[in-house]
Design a protein around this motif. Structure first.
Motif, PDB file in Angstrom:
ATOM      1  N   TYR A   1       0.862  -1.188   0.000  1.00 39.53           N
ATOM      2  CA  TYR A   1       0.000   0.000   0.000  1.00 39.53           C
ATOM      3  C   TYR A   1       0.898   1.237   0.000  1.00 39.53           C
TER       4      TYR A   1
ATOM      5  N   THR B   1      -7.572   3.951   5.376  1.00 42.78           N
ATOM      6  CA  THR B   1      -7.965   2.843   4.488  1.00 42.78           C
ATOM      7  C   THR B   1      -7.225   1.564   4.858  1.00 42.78           C
TER       8      THR B   1
ATOM      9  N   GLU C   1       4.693   5.150   3.715  1.00 41.10           N
ATOM     10  CA  GLU C   1       4.306   6.552   3.901  1.00 41.10           C
ATOM     11  C   GLU C   1       5.579   7.358   4.117  1.00 41.10           C
TER      12      GLU C   1
ATOM     13  N   ASP D   1      10.162   6.808   0.781  1.00 45.08           N
ATOM     14  CA  ASP D   1       9.632   7.473  -0.405  1.00 45.08           C
ATOM     15  C   ASP D   1       9.283   6.394  -1.429  1.00 45.08           C
TER      16      ASP D   1
ATOM     17  N   ASP E   1      -2.231   5.352  -3.474  1.00 42.53           N
ATOM     18  CA  ASP E   1      -3.042   6.560  -3.303  1.00 42.53           C
ATOM     19  C   ASP E   1      -2.123   7.689  -2.858  1.00 42.53           C
TER      20      ASP E   1
HETATM   21  C1  SAM Z   1      -4.315  11.145  -0.198  1.00 40.35           C
HETATM   22  S1  SAM Z   1      -3.235  10.764   1.087  1.00 40.35           S
HETATM   23  C2  SAM Z   1      -3.517   9.050   1.372  1.00 40.35           C
HETATM   24  C3  SAM Z   1      -4.771   8.691   2.128  1.00 40.35           C
HETATM   25  C4  SAM Z   1      -4.782   7.226   2.502  1.00 40.35           C
HETATM   26  N1  SAM Z   1      -4.449   6.395   1.363  1.00 40.35           N
HETATM   27  C5  SAM Z   1      -6.115   6.749   3.024  1.00 40.35           C
HETATM   28  O1  SAM Z   1      -7.014   6.409   2.246  1.00 40.35           O
HETATM   29  O2  SAM Z   1      -6.246   6.685   4.233  1.00 40.35           O
HETATM   30  C6  SAM Z   1      -1.700  10.678   0.241  1.00 40.35           C
HETATM   31  C7  SAM Z   1      -0.524  10.266   1.118  1.00 40.35           C
HETATM   32  O3  SAM Z   1       0.580   9.965   0.264  1.00 40.35           O
HETATM   33  C8  SAM Z   1       1.768  10.347   0.923  1.00 40.35           C
HETATM   34  N2  SAM Z   1       2.823  10.466  -0.090  1.00 40.35           N
HETATM   35  C9  SAM Z   1       2.949  11.415  -1.053  1.00 40.35           C
HETATM   36  N3  SAM Z   1       4.058  11.189  -1.773  1.00 40.35           N
HETATM   37  C10 SAM Z   1       4.643  10.074  -1.272  1.00 40.35           C
HETATM   38  C11 SAM Z   1       5.825   9.357  -1.603  1.00 40.35           C
HETATM   39  N4  SAM Z   1       6.619   9.744  -2.586  1.00 40.35           N
HETATM   40  N5  SAM Z   1       6.116   8.244  -0.886  1.00 40.35           N
HETATM   41  C12 SAM Z   1       5.302   7.843   0.133  1.00 40.35           C
HETATM   42  N6  SAM Z   1       4.188   8.501   0.495  1.00 40.35           N
HETATM   43  C13 SAM Z   1       3.848   9.601  -0.206  1.00 40.35           C
HETATM   44  C14 SAM Z   1       1.372  11.675   1.593  1.00 40.35           C
HETATM   45  O4  SAM Z   1       2.260  11.999   2.652  1.00 40.35           O
HETATM   46  C15 SAM Z   1      -0.049  11.379   2.054  1.00 40.35           C
HETATM   47  O5  SAM Z   1      -0.060  10.896   3.382  1.00 40.35           O
END
Ligand code: SAM
Length: 212
Positions: free
Chosen positions: A65, A73, A90, A115, A135
């Protein structure tokens, strides 16, 4: 008993913790078991289920995920797959702290502070997965998906790419962005089986359901 329930137009998952809300969601009891409400405005996977008329798409563990945030989620997938592992990536340390605390309570979530553009960092820990769920609101969401899928998604695995059109390009028509994403995936050997738009629950988002 099924681990998912539908009641009065709402979706619920059987809470593996016996009835403790994670993010303020409603708890109800069905046949003596506690279920947590799964809110489609808070979770794109719940929005997908609503848009598919209540059909739960194939979810087979282990799951990778990407973009787990605080675990909203992830906890519902954890309820649905109590005997599988969910590797939850995350990169925000603040979100990760809450995710890690939830993971300690549940036992089937492995939180990873990394990342997701660098899957080689967690490949040794994760290995092969049967489901890849992504996501993240990043411009190159498709590139991130392909990198991770190429390394870790099993040949007969399924990918769910929750694509936010506005993060790719604020000016283009979302429908065109979803088509372009499908075309890029196709050129890299991935087939898009279905594109499900998530409006009105998640504006300008679609779920691309992907296989080899
Ligand atoms: C829209 S939120 C996710 C919501 C989550 N999927 C849920 O449904 O509960 C997007 C998440 O992606 C993370 N994110 C963005 N770029 C990322 C990366 N390059 N690697 C890991 N996480 C990342 C952000 O920090 C954020 O917490």
């Amino acid at each position: 008993m099924d681990r998912i329930a539908f009641k009065d137009g709402k979706i619920y998952t059987l809470d593996m913790k016996g009835g403790s809300p994670v993010y303020g969601e409603e708890i109800i009891e069905i046949e003596g078991k506690k279920f947590r409400e799964w809110i489609p405005w808070r979770s794109k996977l719940a929005a997908l289920i609503r848009r598919m008329g209540g059909h739960l798409p194939q979810l087979k563990g282990p799951v990778l995920y990407l973009g787990a945030a605080q675990g909203t989620t992830v906890t519902h997938i954890s309820d649905l797959l109590p005997d599988s592992v969910i590797y939850a990536v995350e990169f925000s340390p603040t979100a990760y702290r809450k995710l890690a605390s939830i993971a300690r309570e549940r036992g089937n979530i492995v939180p990873i502070l990394e990342d997701a553009f660098h899957p080689e960092k967690y490949l040794p820990m994760v290995g092969r997965v049967n489901t890849l769920y992504q996501d993240v609101s990043q411009k190159d969401q498709v590139g991130m998906f392909i990198k991770n899928a190429d390394m870790m998604l099993a040949g007969d695995g399924i990918g769910y790419l929750m694509l936010k059109a506005r993060s790719v390009d604020v000016t283009s028509d979302p429908g065109k962005i979803f088509e372009e994403a499908a075309s890029i995936l196709g050129k890299k050997g991935w087939s898009v089986m279905e594109v499900v738009e998530l409006d009105p629950f998640q504006k300008d988002h679609a779920c691309l359901i992907i296989c080899r």
